[in-house]
Design an enzyme around this catalytic site. Sequence first.
Site, PDB file in Angstrom:
ATOM      1  N   LEU A 106      24.578  10.552 -19.917  1.00  0.00           N
ATOM      2  CA  LEU A 106      25.947  10.842 -19.481  1.00  0.00           C
ATOM      3  C   LEU A 106      26.728   9.551 -19.267  1.00  0.00           C
ATOM      4  CD1 LEU A 106      25.385  13.735 -16.935  1.00  0.00           C
ATOM      5  CD2 LEU A 106      25.620  13.822 -19.409  1.00  0.00           C
TER       6      LEU A 106
ATOM      7  N   GLY B  35      15.190  12.413 -16.627  1.00  0.00           N
ATOM      8  CA  GLY B  35      15.348  11.771 -15.316  1.00  0.00           C
ATOM      9  C   GLY B  35      16.760  11.237 -15.226  1.00  0.00           C
ATOM     10  N   GLY B  36      17.234  11.029 -14.010  1.00  0.00           N
ATOM     11  CA  GLY B  36      18.598  10.519 -13.828  1.00  0.00           C
ATOM     12  C   GLY B  36      19.574  11.382 -14.608  1.00  0.00           C
ATOM     13  N   ASP B  37      20.447  10.722 -15.373  1.00  0.00           N
ATOM     14  CA  ASP B  37      21.413  11.495 -16.165  1.00  0.00           C
ATOM     15  C   ASP B  37      21.016  11.480 -17.638  1.00  0.00           C
ATOM     16  OD1 ASP B  37      21.881   8.848 -16.593  1.00  0.00           O
ATOM     17  OD2 ASP B  37      24.054   8.942 -16.360  1.00  0.00           O
ATOM     18  N   GLU B  38      19.714  11.422 -17.884  1.00  0.00           N
ATOM     19  CA  GLU B  38      19.241  11.363 -19.267  1.00  0.00           C
ATOM     20  C   GLU B  38      18.495  12.646 -19.639  1.00  0.00           C
ATOM     21  OE1 GLU B  38      18.154   7.338 -20.549  1.00  0.00           O
ATOM     22  OE2 GLU B  38      16.411   8.274 -21.458  1.00  0.00           O
TER      23      GLU B  38
END
Length: 669
Positions: free
Chosen positions: A271, A311-314
């Site tokens: 993102l 994970g995170g925005d991935e």
Amino acid sequence: MNLFQAFRRLVTVPNDNPELTLAQFKAFSKQVPLLYFILLTNMLSLAGTHQQSAPFWLVKVVPLVFGVVFVVRAIGWIRESRKTVDAAYAYRRLVATNRLVLPISVLSVAWSAALVPYGNDYQRAHVAFFMSITVIGVIFCLMHLRSAALMVTFLVILPFSAIMGLSGEPTLIATAVNMFLVSLAMIAIMLRHYADFTKLNEQRLTLLAQQAALQDKNRAMQALSDENLRLANLDSLTRIANRRSFFSNLAAAFEDARAREGRLAIGVVDLDGFKPVNDLYGHSAGDKVLVEVAGRLSTFETHGCRVFRLGGDEFALLIEVNEGDEKALLELGQRICDSISLPIMIGNSVVNVTGSMGIAVYPDVGLNGRDLYERADYALYHAKRENRASVTVFNAHQAKALFRQRQVEEVLFAADLERELSLAYQPIVDGRSGRTLGFEALARWTSPVLGPVSPAEFIPIAEQHGRINLITRLLLSRALREAKSWPGEPYLSFNLSPHDLAVEENVLRIIAAVNHSGIAPRRINFEITETAVMRDFDQAAHSIELLRVLGCQISLDDFGTGYSSLNHVHKLPLSKIKIDRCFVDRIDARPASYKIVKSVLTLCSEMGLAAIAEGVERLEEVEVLRALGVDAMQGYYFSKPLTGELASARLEAERGTIARMSTDFAATE
Ligand code: C2E
Ligand code: MG
Ligand code: MG
């Protein structure tokens, strides 16, 4: 319990244990045909020896009637033994048999007793033998139906003994006594056997119950472990498959594609602008954005396309593709990016994020699943740098770049940085007078293997592999030493990497180096990028604060190229903003750049910050920037980065010029 009740219990089929009834029925049904076989053969044998002496009805009619009954019953029981029955049915059949024992026993005894008067001594002995052997055989066969076995024993032995006793014949009396005693022993054996059978059956039942409980437990454990496995492969926030699941599915999908010589695509989505959402609206808003995006991505899940959160925005996608489907793949990628770009409602606010996507396709690239993923990730990196909110497929150009990156990584890892690194100094000048205000120290790496490598290339690699802290330490102490010798005290501008700011220990080391150098901290300016600030705003702000407290200046480098919000810039204790080269480039001919620079300058003056224009290459640009009131400029127009000696020489020359000018001025006075 009185004697009658005890007797009644012994001769009644028990009905308190269905499992026992079933077991009895099963064992019994197999033995009843044998029982009828014994009865029939014994009866035919006795009838045979009395053929000549006894009346027709006794040796022909009665055995025939018995024979028919025995054969029919035997066939009936053979059928029963093959049936699957329930306990109630088994009980009914056992009770029926129990009842049938009485007439059959009475009639058999009566029949054999009726033959006694017609025979000679041998034939009477045969009658005794008939009764004895029949009773023993029958007791054996009825072992599993205690009641029936007991009834037969009493109904046959008592009359038999009476008949034999009344005969007055000592041999027959002895046979009767013998038979009576043997029968008692047989009954004892039968009762013990019956007790053992009951006990064994109970043990079998207990064992079965334990087995069933164990199976239930195993099933529950299996269900629990299945659930654990499911949860271990599920992302707890978005409830879609997680990173672990992605890599295990990737390995399997890759092997499958290789085995069937098919194609497999990996899409990696990241993102853009997610961090500001987190920072501005809080983490729960960030979570909602991730859940929404995961939901949108899930709508693209089909038989051949699976979605994961790394994970995170991935996020990642595993996509099965057919030969010649590249156009469809690109269209799918773009539709995915477009779907992410749609506004997201968080409470009453509308949030906008975009998604960039990198794709790699096997067998075009990728030696294994990991390799394919790394290429997709590399394509994503390019998409984010050059083509945001859209999809990039890993191509030959990137393959070359990736090969070069790997090469640089390898060489950098083994490099003698102390010897191979050096610094160049690019003047930052006063926009009007052209006088040197300071120098920006720029890293130079001349590798014996690769030759000169640009910092734009090796610094990000050093950051990725944790070598940047060493580089910063090494170069900062050198730059400080160099700057100490500069005449006229210009400032030193030194680039810091996001990693230098991310850990307080690194910042403290930088502070120690400044203190150790003996240069006044106000003469040192640290350049930080927007990325450094955006990665962890609070930590970056804290680090900047520490450097400011020391007395150093802070510039925000490459301003305008990153994604930081002005809101953040406002919150940081900055000293300068360096306007990126892309806005300076042909500013005289580009109204958009002109407007941007003008508004940045307004912002700077409102915030009390100095502005530096980077990458000034042409006189026309200098003139426009001057007209706009830019304080300081840096670029090839004024000077390329210089060696340490040339930088000092430039300062000496400027001092000489100034000295000459003041002498000339004094002379004209
Ligand atoms: P930067 O900090 O924005 O540095 C300015 C870059 O623009 C330098 O490239 C400089 O040579 C170049 N430049 C200056 N004037 C002009 C011009 O008029 N035209 C053009 N086309 N370019 C100009 P360089 O030295 O290749 O450095 C690239 C980037 O590498 C730097 O960008 C900085 O982000 C990073 N870097 C360089 N040295 C260091 C260092 O010691 N530490 C860290 N962390 N990063 C460094
Ligand atoms: Mg810089
Ligand atoms: Mg810059």
